[in-house]
Motif scaffolding. Structure first.
Motif, PDB file in Angstrom:
ATOM      1  N   SER A  53      27.157  12.629 -50.353  1.00  0.00           N
ATOM      2  CA  SER A  53      27.462  12.013 -51.575  1.00  0.00           C
ATOM      3  C   SER A  53      27.740  13.257 -52.479  1.00  0.00           C
ATOM      4  O   SER A  53      28.317  12.986 -53.686  1.00  0.00           O
ATOM      5  N   SER A  54      26.831  14.276 -52.428  1.00  0.00           N
ATOM      6  CA  SER A  54      26.826  15.363 -53.167  1.00  0.00           C
ATOM      7  C   SER A  54      28.068  16.263 -53.136  1.00  0.00           C
ATOM      8  O   SER A  54      28.319  17.208 -54.151  1.00  0.00           O
ATOM      9  N   GLY A  55      28.718  16.149 -51.951  1.00  0.00           N
ATOM     10  CA  GLY A  55      29.921  17.077 -51.579  1.00  0.00           C
ATOM     11  C   GLY A  55      29.449  18.158 -50.693  1.00  0.00           C
ATOM     12  O   GLY A  55      30.292  18.769 -49.914  1.00  0.00           O
ATOM     13  N   TYR A  56      27.974  18.233 -50.311  1.00  0.00           N
ATOM     14  CA  TYR A  56      27.729  19.127 -49.319  1.00  0.00           C
ATOM     15  C   TYR A  56      28.321  18.764 -48.091  1.00  0.00           C
ATOM     16  O   TYR A  56      28.073  17.397 -47.794  1.00  0.00           O
ATOM     17  N   THR A  57      28.443  19.749 -47.258  1.00  0.00           N
ATOM     18  CA  THR A  57      29.169  19.607 -45.894  1.00  0.00           C
ATOM     19  C   THR A  57      28.112  20.092 -44.817  1.00  0.00           C
ATOM     20  O   THR A  57      27.428  21.030 -45.021  1.00  0.00           O
ATOM     21  N   PHE A  58      28.105  19.440 -43.481  1.00  0.00           N
ATOM     22  CA  PHE A  58      27.804  20.197 -42.572  1.00  0.00           C
ATOM     23  C   PHE A  58      28.342  19.697 -41.078  1.00  0.00           C
ATOM     24  O   PHE A  58      28.982  18.581 -41.367  1.00  0.00           O
ATOM     25  N   TYR A  59      28.529  20.492 -40.365  1.00  0.00           N
ATOM     26  CA  TYR A  59      29.250  20.346 -38.929  1.00  0.00           C
ATOM     27  C   TYR A  59      28.504  20.284 -37.879  1.00  0.00           C
ATOM     28  O   TYR A  59      27.498  21.207 -37.825  1.00  0.00           O
ATOM     29  N   THR A  60      29.142  19.652 -36.587  1.00  0.00           N
ATOM     30  CA  THR A  60      28.371  19.982 -35.366  1.00  0.00           C
ATOM     31  C   THR A  60      28.483  21.393 -34.962  1.00  0.00           C
ATOM     32  O   THR A  60      29.835  21.879 -35.226  1.00  0.00           O
ATOM     33  N   PRO A  61      27.518  21.981 -34.581  1.00  0.00           N
ATOM     34  CA  PRO A  61      27.627  23.531 -34.332  1.00  0.00           C
ATOM     35  C   PRO A  61      28.883  23.849 -33.361  1.00  0.00           C
ATOM     36  O   PRO A  61      29.660  24.724 -33.538  1.00  0.00           O
ATOM     37  N   SER A  62      29.245  22.975 -32.472  1.00  0.00           N
ATOM     38  CA  SER A  62      30.309  23.535 -31.400  1.00  0.00           C
ATOM     39  C   SER A  62      31.629  23.415 -32.100  1.00  0.00           C
ATOM     40  O   SER A  62      32.756  23.993 -31.517  1.00  0.00           O
ATOM     41  N   LEU A  63      31.711  22.762 -33.243  1.00  0.00           N
ATOM     42  CA  LEU A  63      32.798  22.689 -33.879  1.00  0.00           C
ATOM     43  C   LEU A  63      33.091  23.419 -35.298  1.00  0.00           C
ATOM     44  O   LEU A  63      34.102  23.484 -35.933  1.00  0.00           O
ATOM     45  N   LYS A  64      31.848  23.786 -35.553  1.00  0.00           N
ATOM     46  CA  LYS A  64      31.626  24.464 -36.923  1.00  0.00           C
ATOM     47  C   LYS A  64      32.739  25.525 -37.163  1.00  0.00           C
ATOM     48  O   LYS A  64      33.268  25.249 -38.489  1.00  0.00           O
ATOM     49  N   SER A  65      33.163  26.447 -36.320  1.00  0.00           N
ATOM     50  CA  SER A  65      34.051  27.290 -36.782  1.00  0.00           C
ATOM     51  C   SER A  65      35.351  27.259 -37.090  1.00  0.00           C
ATOM     52  O   SER A  65      36.117  27.833 -37.509  1.00  0.00           O
ATOM     53  N   SER A  83      41.170  23.266 -37.110  1.00  0.00           N
ATOM     54  CA  SER A  83      42.065  24.398 -36.730  1.00  0.00           C
ATOM     55  C   SER A  83      42.032  24.912 -35.139  1.00  0.00           C
ATOM     56  O   SER A  83      41.414  24.384 -34.561  1.00  0.00           O
ATOM     57  N   SER A  84      43.227  25.463 -34.907  1.00  0.00           N
ATOM     58  CA  SER A  84      43.514  25.812 -33.581  1.00  0.00           C
ATOM     59  C   SER A  84      43.105  24.923 -32.641  1.00  0.00           C
ATOM     60  O   SER A  84      42.424  24.958 -31.719  1.00  0.00           O
ATOM     61  N   VAL A  85      43.795  23.890 -32.796  1.00  0.00           N
ATOM     62  CA  VAL A  85      43.558  22.741 -31.533  1.00  0.00           C
ATOM     63  C   VAL A  85      44.190  22.895 -30.541  1.00  0.00           C
ATOM     64  O   VAL A  85      44.973  23.759 -30.124  1.00  0.00           O
ATOM     65  N   THR A  86      43.432  22.311 -29.378  1.00  0.00           N
ATOM     66  CA  THR A  86      43.804  22.479 -28.190  1.00  0.00           C
ATOM     67  C   THR A  86      43.765  20.858 -27.486  1.00  0.00           C
ATOM     68  O   THR A  86      43.389  20.065 -28.222  1.00  0.00           O
ATOM     69  N   PRO A  87      44.371  20.738 -26.167  1.00  0.00           N
ATOM     70  CA  PRO A  87      44.187  19.384 -25.632  1.00  0.00           C
ATOM     71  C   PRO A  87      43.103  18.894 -25.631  1.00  0.00           C
ATOM     72  O   PRO A  87      43.076  17.550 -25.631  1.00  0.00           O
TER      73      PRO A  87
END
Length: 119
Positions: A53-65, A83-87
């Motif tokens: 709600s604050s706008g802070y973001t966090f990502y699952t480590p395997s997809l973070k980059s 980005s850089s998607v694969t099948p």
């Protein structure tokens, strides 16, 4: 009545960037946390990331980059960019709202949108 609606292209070419938007109605994105979640074919749900709600973001480590989540409070929308998607990124993508119990207890989901990565 809270509603979430995903939108974006259903087909993305390998190495390109997948971009999806979740439009929220009946509730503000500044008062709840929201997630992007996906389900590849034949697999379970995988959470991608969260915008608080604050706008802070966090990502699952395997997809973070490869992941970025942003929001437009004037439109009550938040956006996923992968980005850089694969099948292997082919999946049904969902946005979901975290309910009063917090954590990953979701009370509202979008209907999901199929994204296929293919040339």
């Amino acid at each position: 009545q809270v509603q979430l609606q995903e939108s974006g292209p259903g087909l993305v070419k390998p190495s390109q960037t997948l971009s999806l938007t979740c439009t929220v109605s009946g509730g503000s994105i500044t008062t709840n946390n929201y997630f992007w979640i996906r389900q590849p074919p034949g697999k379970g749900l995988e959470w991608i990331g969260c915008i608080a709600s604050s706008g802070y973001t966090f990502y699952t480590p395997s997809l973070k980059s490869r992941t970025s989540i942003s929001r437009d409070t004037s439109k009550n929308q938040f956006t996923l960019q992968l980005s850089s998607v694969t099948p292997e990124d082919t999946a049904v993508y969902y946005c979901a709202r975290v309910g009063p119990q917090g954590g990953t207890q979701f009370d509202y989901w979008g209907q999901g949108t199929q994204v296929t990565v293919s040339s």
